[in-house]
Write an enzyme that holds these catalytic residues in place. Structure first.
Site, PDB file in Angstrom:
ATOM      1  N   LYS A  14       0.813  -1.220   0.000  1.00 52.66           N
ATOM      2  CA  LYS A  14       0.000   0.000   0.000  1.00 52.66           C
ATOM      3  C   LYS A  14       0.847   1.272   0.000  1.00 52.66           C
ATOM      4  O   LYS A  14       0.563   2.201  -0.759  1.00 52.66           O
ATOM      5  CB  LYS A  14      -0.867  -0.136   1.247  1.00 52.66           C
ATOM      6  CG  LYS A  14      -1.714   0.942   1.690  1.00 52.66           C
ATOM      7  CD  LYS A  14      -2.611   0.427   2.833  1.00 52.66           C
ATOM      8  CE  LYS A  14      -1.885   0.115   4.128  1.00 52.66           C
ATOM      9  NZ  LYS A  14      -1.458   1.303   4.871  1.00 52.66           N
ATOM     10  N   ARG A  89      -9.348   3.927   8.897  1.00 56.71           N
ATOM     11  CA  ARG A  89      -9.045   2.528   9.189  1.00 56.71           C
ATOM     12  C   ARG A  89     -10.167   1.846   9.955  1.00 56.71           C
ATOM     13  O   ARG A  89     -10.112   0.659  10.202  1.00 56.71           O
ATOM     14  CB  ARG A  89      -7.790   2.495  10.056  1.00 56.71           C
ATOM     15  CG  ARG A  89      -6.678   1.601   9.555  1.00 56.71           C
ATOM     16  CD  ARG A  89      -5.538   1.722  10.558  1.00 56.71           C
ATOM     17  NE  ARG A  89      -4.437   0.859  10.246  1.00 56.71           N
ATOM     18  CZ  ARG A  89      -3.440   1.162   9.443  1.00 56.71           C
ATOM     19  NH1 ARG A  89      -3.425   2.310   8.809  1.00 56.71           N
ATOM     20  NH2 ARG A  89      -2.456   0.309   9.260  1.00 56.71           N
ATOM     21  N   ARG A 128      10.212  -7.715   5.011  1.00 55.87           N
ATOM     22  CA  ARG A 128      10.423  -6.293   5.284  1.00 55.87           C
ATOM     23  C   ARG A 128      11.053  -6.109   6.672  1.00 55.87           C
ATOM     24  O   ARG A 128      11.889  -5.226   6.873  1.00 55.87           O
ATOM     25  CB  ARG A 128       9.079  -5.555   5.209  1.00 55.87           C
ATOM     26  CG  ARG A 128       9.203  -4.058   5.435  1.00 55.87           C
ATOM     27  CD  ARG A 128       7.906  -3.350   5.120  1.00 55.87           C
ATOM     28  NE  ARG A 128       6.886  -3.590   6.131  1.00 55.87           N
ATOM     29  CZ  ARG A 128       5.621  -3.189   6.024  1.00 55.87           C
ATOM     30  NH1 ARG A 128       5.225  -2.556   4.948  1.00 55.87           N
ATOM     31  NH2 ARG A 128       4.757  -3.427   6.986  1.00 55.87           N
ATOM     32  N   ARG A 134      11.370  -2.676  10.838  1.00 55.79           N
ATOM     33  CA  ARG A 134      10.231  -1.978  11.435  1.00 55.79           C
ATOM     34  C   ARG A 134       9.805  -2.698  12.697  1.00 55.79           C
ATOM     35  O   ARG A 134       9.604  -3.897  12.699  1.00 55.79           O
ATOM     36  CB  ARG A 134       9.065  -1.933  10.433  1.00 55.79           C
ATOM     37  CG  ARG A 134       8.696  -0.528  10.050  1.00 55.79           C
ATOM     38  CD  ARG A 134       7.634  -0.513   9.009  1.00 55.79           C
ATOM     39  NE  ARG A 134       6.310  -0.812   9.555  1.00 55.79           N
ATOM     40  CZ  ARG A 134       5.194  -0.570   8.903  1.00 55.79           C
ATOM     41  NH1 ARG A 134       5.242  -0.036   7.691  1.00 55.79           N
ATOM     42  NH2 ARG A 134       4.033  -0.868   9.439  1.00 55.79           N
ATOM     43  N   ARG A 145      -2.121  -7.080  13.469  1.00 50.40           N
ATOM     44  CA  ARG A 145      -2.446  -6.077  12.450  1.00 50.40           C
ATOM     45  C   ARG A 145      -3.378  -6.655  11.390  1.00 50.40           C
ATOM     46  O   ARG A 145      -4.296  -5.987  10.918  1.00 50.40           O
ATOM     47  CB  ARG A 145      -1.166  -5.511  11.841  1.00 50.40           C
ATOM     48  CG  ARG A 145      -0.483  -4.496  12.778  1.00 50.40           C
ATOM     49  CD  ARG A 145       1.003  -4.336  12.498  1.00 50.40           C
ATOM     50  NE  ARG A 145       1.268  -3.860  11.172  1.00 50.40           N
ATOM     51  CZ  ARG A 145       2.359  -4.157  10.462  1.00 50.40           C
ATOM     52  NH1 ARG A 145       3.283  -4.960  10.987  1.00 50.40           N
ATOM     53  NH2 ARG A 145       2.525  -3.677   9.267  1.00 50.40           N
TER      54      ARG A 145
HETATM   55  P1  ADP Z   1       0.393  -1.245   7.846  1.00 56.03           P
HETATM   56  O1  ADP Z   1      -0.905  -0.919   7.200  1.00 56.03           O
HETATM   57  O2  ADP Z   1       1.381  -1.874   6.915  1.00 56.03           O
HETATM   58  O3  ADP Z   1       0.209  -2.046   9.115  1.00 56.03           O
HETATM   59  P2  ADP Z   1       0.823   1.607   8.458  1.00 56.03           P
HETATM   60  O4  ADP Z   1       2.095   2.294   8.209  1.00 56.03           O
HETATM   61  O5  ADP Z   1      -0.359   2.009   7.633  1.00 56.03           O
HETATM   62  O6  ADP Z   1       1.130   0.058   8.319  1.00 56.03           O
HETATM   63  O7  ADP Z   1       0.398   1.770  10.006  1.00 56.03           O
HETATM   64  C1  ADP Z   1       1.279   1.411  11.039  1.00 56.03           C
HETATM   65  C2  ADP Z   1       0.634   1.647  12.399  1.00 56.03           C
HETATM   66  O8  ADP Z   1       0.331   3.028  12.568  1.00 56.03           O
HETATM   67  C3  ADP Z   1      -0.678   0.929  12.654  1.00 56.03           C
HETATM   68  O9  ADP Z   1      -0.502  -0.413  13.054  1.00 56.03           O
HETATM   69  C4  ADP Z   1      -1.275   1.802  13.765  1.00 56.03           C
HETATM   70  O10 ADP Z   1      -0.668   1.557  15.002  1.00 56.03           O
HETATM   71  C5  ADP Z   1      -0.874   3.199  13.333  1.00 56.03           C
HETATM   72  N1  ADP Z   1      -1.913   3.821  12.457  1.00 56.03           N
HETATM   73  C6  ADP Z   1      -1.737   4.176  11.151  1.00 56.03           C
HETATM   74  N2  ADP Z   1      -2.866   4.692  10.647  1.00 56.03           N
HETATM   75  C7  ADP Z   1      -3.786   4.664  11.651  1.00 56.03           C
HETATM   76  C8  ADP Z   1      -5.147   5.044  11.765  1.00 56.03           C
HETATM   77  N3  ADP Z   1      -5.829   5.551  10.709  1.00 56.03           N
HETATM   78  N4  ADP Z   1      -5.771   4.875  12.946  1.00 56.03           N
HETATM   79  C9  ADP Z   1      -5.126   4.368  14.005  1.00 56.03           C
HETATM   80  N5  ADP Z   1      -3.846   3.958  13.964  1.00 56.03           N
HETATM   81  C10 ADP Z   1      -3.166   4.114  12.816  1.00 56.03           C
END
Ligand code: ADP
Length: 192
Positions: A14, A89, A128, A134, A145
């Site tokens: 993504k 989300r 990754r 990460r 997740r």
């Molecule tokens: P991925 O989708 O690959 O898990 P992201 O970089 O999109 O990774 O998100 C990493 C983390 O950041 C999430 O697991 C969460 O803890 C936090 N996060 C990101 N976007 C949101 C959101 N819209 N609401 C709440 N937490 C978020």
């Protein structure tokens, strides 16, 4: 004006696709995950609030996330459109985003839904973890997740599907192939 969202499970590619698709439509890619991670790195107050959620794979609380997105969307570069990556989300974030946009008479034009199967997702994320280190790419946190994606984020897709603005995009193949498919799918949505 192109206001887009990209949704995909963790490990779906993504973030990479968001950058490329946004570049094509000449709008900023806004990744809530990236904003949180850079705040954690810089040890800001927001970073201090967010870090314990990120490390466990939990969502940062909605009030914190919604306020952060509201501020980011007020920046000048987002006036002409944007591509949101990682937001909304859950369904309550959808409501918050709708309300933010409605204040200026705007709405979301299209949603890219990246489709990748589960085995491929886990393999990509563990890979990754080895390459980028990460902190949330450990087996247990990855499981959490993926679970949150299914329970919280899939209903977001349903809401946008009811509006007829979701483009399903096959996330397999090279990154360039996926970008081409996504761009073509968004163009079809925008033409209607
Ligand atoms: P991925 O989708 O690959 O898990 P992201 O970089 O999109 O990774 O998100 C990493 C983390 O950041 C999430 O697991 C969460 O803890 C936090 N996060 C990101 N976007 C949101 C959101 N819209 N609401 C709440 N937490 C978020």
């Amino acid at each position: 004006m192109t206001r887009l969202i990209i949704i995909g499970p963790p490990g779906s590619g993504k973030g990479t696709q968001a950058e490329h698709i946004a570049a094509h439509f000449n709008v900023p890619a806004i990744s809530t995950g990236d904003i949180f991670r850079s705040n954690v790195r810089e040890q800001t107050q927001l970073g201090d609030e967010a870090t314990r959620f990120l490390d466990r794979g939990e969502f940062v609380p909605d009030d914190v996330t919604n306020a952060m997105v509201r501020e980011r969307l007020a920046d000048a570069d987002a006036n002409g459109g944007f591509l949101l990556d990682g937001y909304p989300r859950n369904t309550s974030q959808v409501e918050a985003l709708d309300a933010m946009l409605a204040e200026s008479g705007n709405h979301i034009d299209g949603v890219v839904l990246l489709l990748v199967d589960d085995d491929e997702l886990t393999a990509r994320m563990l890979n990754r973890a080895r390459e980028q280190g990460r902190s949330d790419d450990t087996a247990e946190v990855i499981r959490r997740r993926l679970e949150l994606y299914r329970t919280e984020t899939a209903p977001v897709v349903d809401l946008y599907s009811e509006r007829g603005i979701v483009a399903d995009v096959d996330g397999s193949g090279t990154p360039a192939e996926v970008t081409d498919r996504a761009v073509a799918a968004v163009e079809r949505l925008l033409e209607r």
